[in-house]
Design an enzyme around this catalytic site. Structure first.
Site: not given
Lengths: 275, 423
Positions: A72, A148, A141, A143
């Site tokens: 990313d 997400e 979280d 991910h």
């Protein structure tokens, strides 16, 4: 899934680095046959990169015939910004090794047309023959990359808006100013990583423990996108003790009991000097 | 690996295992150079997809920007103030020798002389970049003749002058040309100095106050008109007095216009300035301190007697006396000695000592790059690209490893590299 549990961050980093090293050396990459490696950023893989650099410096591995694809990059952050993932990869890895710059691929968050950039990236991966080993991390979280909670588990490389949790987690790199953190990123999709022949997820620290629990002890759920790898034929989770704090004792005991098997993957540790 | 060809065929050298003076600190970073210019390695990697063709191991040495000597009268038997036919040969000779001291740019200095000397000498040397052949010339430093008789020091009295009306035109008559002049030292208390200071500053010439009996308000007035330097602080000026600090008071004056800075030259040879005085100045205004050698013809010559022009000089260690006396006849310390002595006397860091001989003179002359860009030269239209350390495009200049390494008892080594084709 293999769940490899080491005592602390340093040992986990070393195990992961040895595994990557062995995989590359065993593959015997050459000009006709590159080893394709997917790479993460962040504080978790830092120790692993340090070890890989050390192995390179000792002459035990070479990245000459390795192609890398990062997961990313932020959108709109100047490439030269110290927090861009280009900067991270340059300073923490590429600068120190012998990779050919033409083979180091990172998504361009400043591309004119972001959609085209994402599609081109998928194309480049395909042209490289797919990813041999995709190394990744996990967010608090759950991910993977910037997929997400709520991301499609068959998603491809695309633009994503970052979740509040992620922005808060990243604020520490931007002087703790939430307004300075980029709000969008380009990321490989869950599906993109699932296409890799093998996936290795690094998870260290107590703050990741709950995410690890959700990823491997609960069901496959798009709210915890790392859980998708339960359906991948070859996944390794490398973690430290702290990251296992939310797992069932039974799970931890089982996998710790398998360490002698897991360790065969990194012992003996191979070197190009012996080839 | 195949050589990168996307921007340039020139080979790229990577200096590893070194410490670089960058952003006011010594960083453990590699330095990438192509054709005498420092490259941004990230740009090289991601944009050009290039990499080093050659790696040089610096073994922990420091790579420092080349020193800039803004006051040097000659050396190795050469006197810049001599009106000879081959001035430029003399300048080139000294330029090559001072590379060994880490000096990669300098201002050949002329002491008070008659107009004939200026008219003969000035046209023979142009501003030009340095290279392996020698340090670059940034322009002349004209120290005099518009100075105070009372503070003339070793300057010949009969050639001193005052300003006539017509300001700059009169100056042009005396000097002949100001095209390749970087600095002019004058005494601001001389009547008519204000317009001269202003006009010189507007032309991009650094005006320095020195050999002067000016009081603080006269000095401040000159700074307001554009003066920005003090020639060898403490020497040839009124001593500091607590009710009128004189020129020395500029170091802490509140009469300096906003956004401007005053720099001051220090001869840190341990002889011309008492170390305690050096410390007072440094502590009062550390960012303005510019190390200069003010070296004379005898610099670089071996100990013993030498006949230089009309004088017989005797060199003993770092002292140069008029032969048979204990009268100092000038400074013979080299710039690297000055840097070392300055660090030792002031207790400053290695980085500050290096900056006093490189960053500060560059800032003084207006040739230091701001973040990410370079300052180009003056109205003359020549780019005075200088030796500096920041990214992206700067020239690194350093000293051959054959010169004294391991200064200061720590690994403070100046390292050398000039690329093929570096101008």
């Amino acid at each position: 899934m293999r769940l490899v549990i080491l005592d602390d961050y340093d040992l986990a980093s070393e195990w992961a680095a040895k595994y990557i090293r062995n995989r590359i050396v065993q593959f015997k990459p050459s000009a006709d046959r590159f080893f394709t490696l997917g790479l993460p950023t962040g504080s978790t893989p830092y120790g692993c990169y340090q070890k890989l650099i050390e192995y390179y410096r000792h002459g035990d591995i070479s990245f000459k015939y390795v192609k890398t694809f990062n997961m990313d990059e932020y959108v709109g952050l100047p490439r030269a910004h110290p927090e861009s993932y280009h900067s991270y990869m340059w300073n923490n890895f590429f600068k120190h090794i012998d990779i050919d710059p033409a083979n180091a691929h990172i998504l361009d968050g400043n591309a004119q047309n972001l959609e085209e950039e994402c599609q081109a990236y998928e194309q480049k991966i395909a042209e490289a023959g797919g990813i041999e080993l995709f190394v990744g991390g996990i967010g608090p979280d759950g991910h993977i990359a910037f997929n997400e909670p709520g991301s499609s588990l068959v998603s491809r490389t695309r633009v994503k808006t970052l979740a509040k949790d992620t922005i808060v987690a990243n604020a520490r790199f931007f002087g703790n100013d939430l307004f300075k953190v980029p709000t969008m990123a380009l990321t490989v999709g869950v599906g993109t990583v699932m296409d890799a022949k093998e996936v290795m997820i690094l998870i260290t620290g107590a703050h990741k423990a709950f995410a690890l629990y959700k990823a491997i002890e609960e069901g496959v759920n798009h709210m915890w996108t790392v859980s998708a790898f339960q359906q991948h034929p070859r996944t390794i989770f490398v973690c430290d003790e702290d990251a296992t704090l939310e797992l069932r004792v039974k799970t931890v005991k089982y996998f710790k009991g398998l360490m002698h098997v897991h360790n065969k993957l990194v012992d003996p540790v191979l070197s190009i000097k012996d080839q | 690996m195949p050589s990168n060809k996307s921007v340039s065929d020139a080979p790229i050298t990577q200096f590893i295992n070194c410490r670089i003076l960058r952003d006011n600190e010594l960083q453990r970073e590699d330095l990438w150079v192509r054709e005498g210019r420092i490259l941004d390695p990230e740009k090289l990697f991601f944009d050009e997809q290039g990499y080093a063709d050659k790696r040089v191991d610096c073994e922990g040495s420091i790579i420092a920007p080349g020193f800039i000597d803004v006051q040097i009268n000659g050396g190795y038997g050469i006197d810049f103030s001599q009106a000879s036919e081959d001035v430029s040969d003399g300048v080139s000779f000294v330029a090559k020798k001072i590379l060994e001291h880490g000096v990669t740019s300098f201002c050949p200095t002329l002491v008070t002389s008659p107009p004939e000397v200026y008219h003969k000498v000035l046209p023979q040397v142009k501003v030009h970049d340095g290279g392996p052949h020698g340090a670059g010339v940034l322009g002349f430093h004209l120290e005099g003749p518009f100075i105070s008789a009372e503070k003339k020091g070793a300057h010949p009295e009969k050639y001193l002058r005052t300003f006539k009306s017509g300001g700059l035109e009169h100056l042009m008559e005396v000097y002949g040309s100001l095209d390749d002049v970087a600095i002019v030292t004058l005494a601001p208390e001389l009547p008519g100095s204000q317009s001269v200071v202003r006009e010189l500053s507007q032309r991009g010439i650094t005006v320095s106050l020195g050999h002067s009996a000016a009081d603080l308000s006269q000095a401040e007035e000159a700074v307001q008109q554009g003066a920005s330097f003090i020639t060898h602080l403490f020497n040839a000026m009124l001593p500091f007095h607590h009710r009128d600090p004189g020129i020395v008071g500029l170091l802490t004056s509140d009469g300096i216009p906003a956004g401007r800075a005053v720099y001051y030259g220090m001869i840190a040879d341990g002889i011309h300035t008492n170390p305690a005085a050096l410390r007072i100045a440094h502590r009062a205004h550390p960012s303005g301190l510019v190390l200069v050698t003010d070296a004379i013809t005898a610099m670089g010559l071996p100990p013993g007697r030498h006949t230089l022009g009309q004088q017989v000089i005797e060199i003993q260690g770092l002292h140069a006396y008029v032969a048979g006396t204990k009268t100092l006849s000038g400074s013979i310390a080299t710039m690297d000695m000055c840097v070392r002595h300055f660090k030792q006397a002031s207790g400053c860091s290695v980085q500050e000592a290096l900056e006093a001989a490189s960053l500060h003179p560059a800032q003084l002359l207006g040739i230091s790059p701001k973040k990410g860009k370079l300052d180009y030269g003056s109205d003359a239209g020549q780019s005075r690209l200088h030796l500096y350390f920041c990214l992206p495009a700067v020239r690194a200049a350093v000293v051959p490893p054959l010169c004294p390494q391991r200064f200061l008892g720590c690994s403070f080594g100046l390292f050398s590299w000039w690329g093929e084709g570096a101008v």
